[in-house]
Design a protein around this motif. Structure first.
Motif: not given
Ligand code: SF4
Lengths: 476, 200
Positions: A372-397
């Protein structure tokens, strides 16, 4: 303990009894042993300075671990931190870790992240242990059946020097949540509903134990979300009795026991349940079948309601103090009584914080926004809780899912939960946030916060108005 | 922490009541990362006024503050005590203290003695008559003496004992160190450690 017979006890009493070093006489506090001390850059500098002045060492470096989280940037993490206060706090922690010999996970390290995400992910948070940190959301760790408490800076120094705390026994409150959650309703909705029910001070002086079939059915991430926000009900701690879900989560984690130690641990952990016949000082009941996605409309976490409701009116409240508080909150939030909450438009969506930034939270968010696409004009920020979570998320795409959706995919830290780093709302901006505090100015001066679950955050990011996944149509 | 028995030094007649912790140390100083070095922060907003009492040369090295009622109200910041200590104060006498401030003070070697409003006025008048004069505060006897004038003050027995013994919270707990060590010997082997124990 072995050989002793006890009257029926609650989970909290058992953990307390097993950590009693010296029992306080004549109303004096008990001396309680601390199994795990988590440290971050904001509340530790003066504690280390105090040790230094008194010439005292850290008593148990092997029970202490530090990470950088509140001030860390979530972009350009290799650059010098621009804000002087933030930089000094982080540099001070690094110098103290070096001087005292502390294990520290610095920016750029794979285990760096929000202190309450890092402890569990390393397998350091375990059932039946005592955990403290100079941070109010330490209650998170209670999800494992640990007794986990936030402490102040002078107590941080005390624990560093003695590995104990002087504490008066707490009262206990059972929060019974029975039934099955409907699709789209999550742990976050349970805890927001609990706080709305008992009030932002309703838990004061208590350790809460979350019980019942709806709690048993939750994952560890969900239980952490609930225990995390115990402090928002004013409670000293929140706990969930450990069970197979807990053991399965822990097994194989870097610091989890192994072999015979694992067996011994599990045998003990199985005893960590409230005995039949034990009494709580207070009890609360909540029907999980009835729960809907929840959202806060005010400026404390107790000011919330079902997302399908309308903005309340001060006239709905009989208590004059409460009426004034509601009036003031609505003015700050710029909300008109009677407005359908689902018509409230947002400027930003923050997906993160120690309440909801673990891999399961990110997966839930991704499950809604995928393709999907976010609504126009809305800023969306996704911040993983840890670097490991970030890497896990990236491994899953998941990073691709977020980026294609139009969200910013950031590095780990507290980020816009409190805006100590540059991630802040501008004055007047309205945000749907998966964090835990909607106080005035919490996410930036003049910013307006609606606390929501990851699923509601995702649906809101799509429609641009407070929404639950069930509000999404095919076109969305 | 130093043991506290008597203190002799310059006393300041601080004719102000309801001095809150924001006035004792403004919030901007809370950003610092140390526990000492707050002498410049004490009453920072008032010290910009050259007439302010602590800007007078005779009060440049005071030890005793005689303040009006409701001293230390407001936010619970421990920095308020640090700033008073760093400036050199060992004692604050007042007809009333905010509870949290008083608790913080007792833990950090700052004596907060409760005096009657009448005695407070007498001390102020006596100090105004002889600015910069030294007085003696005796914690054993719970008295404050300025020349011919002696007033008594109140402090709870527990705090008094701790001050007399020079025990901070940590010192107090470390009196039970044998019990802590004994407890550590009983902890199960499978409990988590963050690093291999250094002294294993
Ligand atoms: S994420 Fe927010 S609530 Fe959690 S530790 Fe960081 S600042 Fe505190």
């Amino acid at each position: 303990m072995a050989g002793t017979t006890h009257a029926p006890r609650t989970l909290a009493q058992k953990v307390w009894d097993d950590h009693l070093v010296v029992r306080g006489e004549d109303g004096n506090p008990d001396l309680i042993y601390i199994d795990l001390h988590l440290v971050h850059e904001v509340t530790s500098p003066q504690a280390f300075d105090g040790l230094r002045q008194a010439g005292r060492p850290v008593r148990r470096l092997d029970l202490t671990i530090a990470t950088e989280d509140h001030n860390t940037p979530t972009l350009n993490i290799d650059k010098r931190i621009a804000d002087e206060t933030s930089r000094i706090q982080i540099e001070t922690l690094r110098a103290n870790a070096e001087e005292f010999g502390l294990r520290l996970h610095s920016l750029g390290d794979i285990e760096q992240g929000i202190v309450h995400v890092v402890g569990p992910q390393l397998g350091l948070t375990m059932p039946g242990i005592t955990v403290v940190c100079g941070d109010s959301h330490t209650s998170t760790h209670g999800a494992f059946g640990a007794m986990a408490m936030g402490i102040g800076t002078s107590e941080v120094e005390h624990v560093l020097a003695t590995q104990t705390l002087s504490l008066k026994p707490f009262k206990t409150m059972a929060i019974n949540v029975e039934g099955t959650l409907r699709p789209g309703v999550t742990a976050k909705d349970i805890i927001l509903a609990v706080i709305a029910k008992i009030g932002a001070n309703g838990g004061q002086g208590y350790v809460l134990e979350y019980r019942g079939s709806a709690i048993r059915a939750l994952s560890m991430e969900g239980r952490m979300t609930i225990c995390n926000m115990s402090i928002e009900a004013g409670a000293r701690a929140g706990m969930v009795a450990p069970d197979e879900t807990t053991f399965a989560y822990l097994k194989g984690r870097p610091h989890a026991p192994e072999g015979a130690n694992w067996d011994a641990a599990v045998e003990y952990w199985r005893t960590l349940v409230t005995d039949d016949g034990a009494t709580f000082d207070a009890e609360v009941f909540l029907d999980a079948n009835e729960l809907e996605p929840f959202v806060t409309w005010g400026t404390n976490p107790g000011q919330g309601s079902s997302l399908s409701a309308v903005v309340p009116s001060p006239d709905d409240y009989s208590d004059p103090n409460e009426r004034v508080a509601v009036e003031r909150a609505l003015e700050y939030m710029d909300l008109v009584p009677g407005t359908r909450l689902k018509e409230v438009e947002v400027d930003a969506v923050f997906m993160g914080s120690c309440t909801n930034s673990r891999i399961e939270d990110l997966r839930q968010f991704a499950s809604i926004v995928r393709g999907k696409k976010k609504a126009d004009g809305v800023r969306v920020m996704v911040v993983p809780g840890s670097m490991r979570v970030r890497l896990e998320a990236e491994a899953e795409g998941l990073d691709k899912v977020f980026e294609e959706f139009g969200a910013e995919w950031r590095f780990a830290g507290c980020s816009m939960c409190l805006g100590m780093n540059p991630d802040q709302l501008a004055p007047g901006e309205r945000c749907a946030s998966t964090s835990n505090r909607n106080f005035e100015g919490r996410q930036g001066k003049g910013g307006r916060t609606h606390l929501v679950s990851p699923l509601v955050a995702a649906a809101t990011a799509i429609r641009g108005k407070l929404s639950s996944p069930s509000d999404l149509t095919v076109e969305d | 922490m130093q043991k506290f028995t008597t203190v002799t030094g310059v006393a300041v007649p601080f004719r102000r009541s309801s001095v809150d912790t924001d006035q004792i140390i403004p919030a901007v100083f809370l950003k610092r990362v140390t526990k000492t070095g707050y002498d410049d922060a004490l009453f920072a907003n008032w010290r910009t006024d050259p007439e302010f009492i602590l800007n007078q040369p005779i009060y440049s090295q005071p030890k005793i503050l005689i303040a009006g009622p409701n001293f230390g109200t407001g936010s619970s910041r421990e920095h308020a005590v640090w700033a008073l200590r760093d400036f050199g104060f060992d004692v604050v006498l007042s007809p009333k203290f905010a509870d949290i401030f008083r608790g913080n003070a007792g833990k950090q070697g700052l004596l907060t003695g409760l005096i009657s409003e009448a005695d407070c006025e007498k001390l102020w008048d006596a100090l105004d008559a002889q600015p910069g004069v030294e007085m003696t505060v005796d914690l054993v006897e719970k008295t404050a003496t300025l020349g011919e004038l002696t007033v008594s003050f109140d402090v709870d027995d527990y705090t008094r004992w701790r001050l007399l013994e020079g025990l901070d919270d940590i010192g107090l707990t470390l009196r039970d160190e044998a019990a802590i060590t004994e407890f550590e010997g009983r902890r199960p082997a499978w409990l988590p450690t963050t690093i291999p124990a250094r002294h294993a």
